[in-house]
Enzyme design. Structure first.
Site, PDB file in Angstrom:
ATOM      1  N   THR A  85       1.251  -0.124  -5.535  1.00  0.00           N
ATOM      2  CA  THR A  85       0.803   1.174  -6.028  1.00  0.00           C
ATOM      3  C   THR A  85       1.974   2.155  -6.054  1.00  0.00           C
ATOM      4  O   THR A  85       3.053   1.864  -5.538  1.00  0.00           O
ATOM      5  CB  THR A  85      -0.326   1.722  -5.132  1.00  0.00           C
ATOM      6  OG1 THR A  85       0.084   1.614  -3.757  1.00  0.00           O
ATOM      7  CG2 THR A  85      -1.606   0.935  -5.325  1.00  0.00           C
ATOM      8  N   MET A 124       0.853  -1.207   0.000  1.00  0.00           N
ATOM      9  CA  MET A 124       0.000   0.000   0.000  1.00  0.00           C
ATOM     10  C   MET A 124       0.881   1.246   0.000  1.00  0.00           C
ATOM     11  O   MET A 124       0.982   1.948   0.997  1.00  0.00           O
ATOM     12  CB  MET A 124      -0.905  -0.019   1.231  1.00  0.00           C
ATOM     13  CG  MET A 124      -1.716  -1.308   1.364  1.00  0.00           C
ATOM     14  SD  MET A 124      -2.913  -1.285   2.707  1.00  0.00           S
ATOM     15  CE  MET A 124      -1.844  -1.311   4.132  1.00  0.00           C
ATOM     16  N   ASP A 125       1.496   1.509  -1.139  1.00  0.00           N
ATOM     17  CA  ASP A 125       2.485   2.579  -1.224  1.00  0.00           C
ATOM     18  C   ASP A 125       1.867   3.878  -1.713  1.00  0.00           C
ATOM     19  O   ASP A 125       0.953   3.867  -2.550  1.00  0.00           O
ATOM     20  CB  ASP A 125       3.597   2.109  -2.188  1.00  0.00           C
ATOM     21  CG  ASP A 125       4.863   2.907  -2.024  1.00  0.00           C
ATOM     22  OD1 ASP A 125       5.742   2.790  -2.899  1.00  0.00           O
ATOM     23  OD2 ASP A 125       4.998   3.645  -1.026  1.00  0.00           O
ATOM     24  N   GLY A 126       2.392   4.998  -1.225  1.00  0.00           N
ATOM     25  CA  GLY A 126       2.006   6.285  -1.798  1.00  0.00           C
ATOM     26  C   GLY A 126       1.085   7.136  -0.954  1.00  0.00           C
ATOM     27  O   GLY A 126       0.594   8.154  -1.426  1.00  0.00           O
TER      28      GLY A 126
END
Lengths: 322, 315
Positions: free
Chosen positions: A269, A96-98
Site C-alpha cells: 500500500t 502494510m505501509d502508510g
C-alpha cells in the site's frame, strides 16, 4: 387448505461457468410440509420463471439439488462476483505501509494511524476467513530497519503487538486461525516474546487461515541465517558443500512453517514501488501489486482490486506462453 | 514467399533503425549529410536533456528485465526470432542513453535458467542469437569501445553451450581492463541459483581455510573473540563471506529495476540485490522501449532518493 410454509432457500440456480454471474433463473422451493398438489397451485402464482420443488429437505445439500453439479457449492457463493476460485492465490503477503502518512493527512497522532492499521488487518483477515481459499496471509508488521524510528513510536508498536496478541487469541482459537511470528524475536521485549510463544503454541494445531506476522524481519537476514544453518550441517559432516541446493535452503528459511511458503501475491500500500527487504527469496515468482491507498484505508474493495489484477496475470515461470 | 519477403523487409528496416540510432553508417554524401546533421541535432537535444536531469541524483546502476519480445513479434506478425532481434536493436540505444546519462553499471536479464524450459527450437535460436551478439561486442564500432565498457557474464555459465561460453569468456578477457562503464549480462542465471552457489562456495572456502590453518594460530576467520563458542560456531559463515562469493558482487546494488511489458514480478532476478530498489514496470514491450521511459524512471528515482538513501544507510 392447510397453511403452507414455503421457505425460499437462497440458492439461485445458475451456470457457474458464466462470468459475471447472471441473475437467478430459478428459485428453489423447499416446503416444510409434506408435498401436496396444492403446492403446485402455489407455484403457479410464483414470480419466478421456474420453480423447483424438492420434496425431501435432505435432497438439498449445501445448496445443491442432489447430484446436480452445475449448482455452485455454498462456500463458492461467498466468493465475490468476478473472482474465479481456481485462480485465487493460496498465499497473500502484505506490506502494510502508510499508517503514519494516513494519520498525518488527518492531523492525527501517528499512534492512531497504527491502531487504524490493526483494524484494517482485522478486516483483511476476516475476508480471508470468509472466502476460505486464501490459506496463508503474511504481513510485514515491523522491519529490522524500523528500529531507527523514534523510541516512543517503537515502544508503542511493541505494546500494540502484545495487546493485539492477547486480545485476539480467543478469536484465533474460535476461528481456527493459526498464528506464527517470523523474524529475529530475540531482540523484542521479553513480555512480547512470551506472548508470541504462548500464541503460537496455543494455535499451532489450528487448520484454518495461517497468519504469519513478520516482526523484526529482514529478507536478507533470513537468507543468511538459512545459509549459516546449512553451513553448520556441512561443518558437522551431515552434508557436503556441493550438496547444498535450493530445497535445503528453503527448509531453513523462516517461512518453512507455512504449507505454502511462497506468496502468490504481494500487496504493498501507499504507492511505494519496492519490496523493502521483505521475503526476498520467497518473492521469486510472486505477482506484485502496488496500490496508492494507505494501509488503514485498505478494505474489501481494494483487496478485490488486487485479486482481480492477480487473476488476469499470466504466470509463465520463465517457460512457454500458456 | 510474400511472408518471407515481408519478414526480410522488416528485418532490414529494423537493422537500419538500429544503425541510425547508434550513429553508424554516416556516409559523406548528400543523403548522409542530412542524416548526420539530423543525428547530431537529436544527439545534442538528448545531451541537453541529460544535463537538466543531472541537476538531481543520477542512478549508479540500472537493471533491465527484457520482457515482451515474443508479444512484440506476435503483435507485428513476425517470427519469434525477429522479436528477439528487435529486442536487441532496442537494447543498444538504451545502453547508449544510460551511459550518456552517467549511469555506470547496467545489468540485463538476457536468459534465465527457467528459460531452458522453453521449446528446444526456441532455446537453440536464443543461444545462436546470443553467440552472434556476444561476438559483435568485440567489433570496433560496438558500444564496448565507444564507452570503454567492461563486460561481465553473470550466471551458471557451465549450463551454456560450449561455443557461447567460450565467446563470453573471450569478451570478458578482452574488456577486463576497461574501467569507465560496466555491463553485466545475466545468462543461465536465477537469483536462487546465485545464492546457492554463494553458500556452496563460502562453505568450501571455509573448509579450505581450516585445512590450511597451522597449529598455534594463523590468519583465519575463527579469531578468538569475546563471543560465546555457540555464537562463534553459528557464524561459521558470515554475511561478508556470502557477499564475496555472490556472482553480482562485482557491482553495487541496482537503483532501478526496469521490467517492460507491464508484468510486475521479479522472476527470480536479483532478489538479494533489490531490498530497496525502485521497481518500474511500464506497459511498453521491450522492443518499443524509448528514451522517455528512461527519463520517467530517473525522475521517479529522484523523487524517492532521499528516503531510499536513508534506508540503505540503516541496512
Amino acid at each position: 387448505m392447510p397453511s403452507l410454509q414455503l421457505s425460499l432457500s437462497i440458492s439461485p440456480l445458475t451456470d457457474p461457468t458464466l462470468s459475471p454471474q447472471p441473475k437467478p433463473q430459478s428459485l428453489l422451493l423447499v416446503p416444510h410440509t409434506p408435498l401436496r398438489p396444492k403446492h403446485l397451485l402455489c407455484c403457479l402464482f410464483a414470480t419466478a420463471k421456474n420453480a423447483i420443488i424438492v420434496e425431501d429437505q435432505d435432497a438439498v445439500v449445501n445448496g445443491r439439488v442432489g447430484a446436480d453439479t452445475s449448482v455452485p457449492a455454498e462456500e463458492d457463493l461467498l466468493l465475490p462476483a468476478g473472482l474465479q476460485k481456481e485462480f485465487m492465490p493460496k498465499h497473500v503477503a502484505v506490506i502494510m505501509d502508510g499508517n503514519r502518512r494516513w494519520a498525518r493527512m488527518r492531523g492525527l497522532p501517528v499512534v492512531l494511524g497504527y491502531e487504524a492499521g490493526i483494524r484494517a488487518l482485522r478486516r483483511v483477515m476476516g475476508l480471508c476467513c470468509k472466502w476460505g481459499i486464501i490459506r496463508v496471509l503474511t504481513v510485514f508488521a515491523f522491519s529490522s530497519d524500523n528500529w531507527f524510528r523514534p523510541k516512543v513510536e517503537v515502544d508503542f508498536l511493541m505494546r500494540l503487538f502484545g495487546r493485539g496478541l492477547k486480545d485476539e487469541l480467543e478469536n484465533f482459537v474460535r476461528k481456527n486461525i493459526r498464528i506464527s511470528v517470523i523474524g529475529d524475536s530475540s531482540k523484542l521485549p521479553k513480555p512480547l516474546q512470551e506472548l508470541i510463544m504462548a500464541a503460537t503454541e496455543t494455535t499451532k494445531n489450528n487448520s484454518g487461515l495461517h497468519l504469519i506476522v513478520a516482526v523484526n524481519y529482514s529478507g536478507q537476514r533470513d537468507i543468511v541465517q538459512a545459509c549459516q544453518s546449512i553451513a553448520l550441517k556441512a561443518k558437522d559432516g551431515l552434508i557436503e558443500p556441493e550438496d547444498i541446493n535450493e530445497f535445503l535452503i528453503e527448509q531453513e528459511l523462516d517461512t518453512r512453517c507455512a504449507a505454502f511458503p511462497h506468496p502468490d501475491l504481494l500487496i504493498r500500500t501507499s504507492g511505494e514501488l519496492r519490496v523493502s527487504n521483505f521475503l526476498l527469496w520467497q518473492l521469486a515468482y510472486t505477482e506484485l501489486f502496488f496500490t496508492q491507498s494507505h494501509w488503514p484505508e485498505f478494505g474489501e474493495s481494494e483487496f478485490l482490486e488486487a485479486l482481480h489484477s492477480f487473476q488476469q496475470r499470466q504466470r509463465r515461470y520463465g517457460g512457454k506462453n500458456t | 514467399m510474400a511472408l518471407e519477403s515481408k519478414l526480410k523487409d522488416n528485418s532490414t528496416r529494423m537493422n537500419k533503425l538500429y544503425r541510425f540510432g547508434m550513429g553508424l553508417d554516416m556516409k559523406n554524401n548528400s543523403d548522409g549529410l542530412v542524416s548526420r546533421l539530423f543525428g547530431n541535432l537529436v544527439s545534442s537535444m538528448r545531451k541537453f536533456l541529460f544535463r537538466i536531469l543531472s541537476v538531481g541524483p543520477i542512478p549508479n546502476h540500472l537493471a533491465f528485465i527484457l520482457d515482451g519480445n515474443r508479444r512484440y513479434a506476435k503483435k507485428w506478425n513476425l517470427q519469434e526470432e525477429t522479436g528477439y532481434k528487435c529486442g536487441f536493436w532496442a537494447l543498444m540505444p538504451m545502453l547508449k542513453y544510460c551511459y550518456e546519462l552517467g549511469v555506470t553499471y547496467v545489468t540485463i536479464y538476457a536468459f534465465s535458467i527457467d528459460n531452458f524450459k522453453r521449446g528446444p527450437k526456441e532455446v537453440q535460436c536464443l543461444m545462436g542469437l546470443m553467440q552472434e551478439k556476444i561476438e559483435g561486442l568485440l567489433e570496433e564500432e560496438s558500444i564496448v569501445h565507444q564507452f570503454g565498457v567492461r563486460v561481465h557474464f553473470i550466471g551458471n555459465l557451465k549450463l551454456l553451450p560450449e561455443s557461447v561460453k567460450v565467446g563470453a569468456e573471450k569478451v570478458m578477457k578482452a574488456t577486463a581492463n576497461n574501467n569507465k562503464k560496466v555491463l553485466l549480462i545475466c545468462v543461465a542465471y536465477t537469483s536462487t541459483d546465485e545464492i546457492v552457489h554463494a553458500a556452496q562456495e563460502s562453505c568450501q572456502r571455509k573448509w579450505d581455510e581450516i585445512r590450511e590453518m597451522k597449529p598455534g594460530g594463523g590468519a583465519h576467520s575463527f579469531e578468538i573473540s569475546n563471543e560465546s563458542q555457540e555464537e562463534e560456531e553459528r557464524r561459521f559463515i558470515k554475511l561478508v563471506d556470502l557477499e564475496q562469493c555472490i556472482y553480482m558482487g562485482v557491482a553495487p546494488d541496482p537503483d532501478i529495476l526496469f521490467r517492460t511489458a507491464g508484468e510486475t514480478r521479479l522472476s527470480n532476478f536479483l532478489l538479494w540485490q533489490t531490498p530497496t530498489c525502485l521497481l518500474y514496470s511500464p506497459g511498453v514491450l521491450f522492443p518499443e522501449i524509448g528514451l522517455r521511459h528512461l527519463v520517467w524512471a530517473v525522475l521517479n528515482f529522484q523523487r524517492a532518493y532521499s528516503y531510499v538513501e536513508k534506508k540503505k544507510k540503516q541496512l
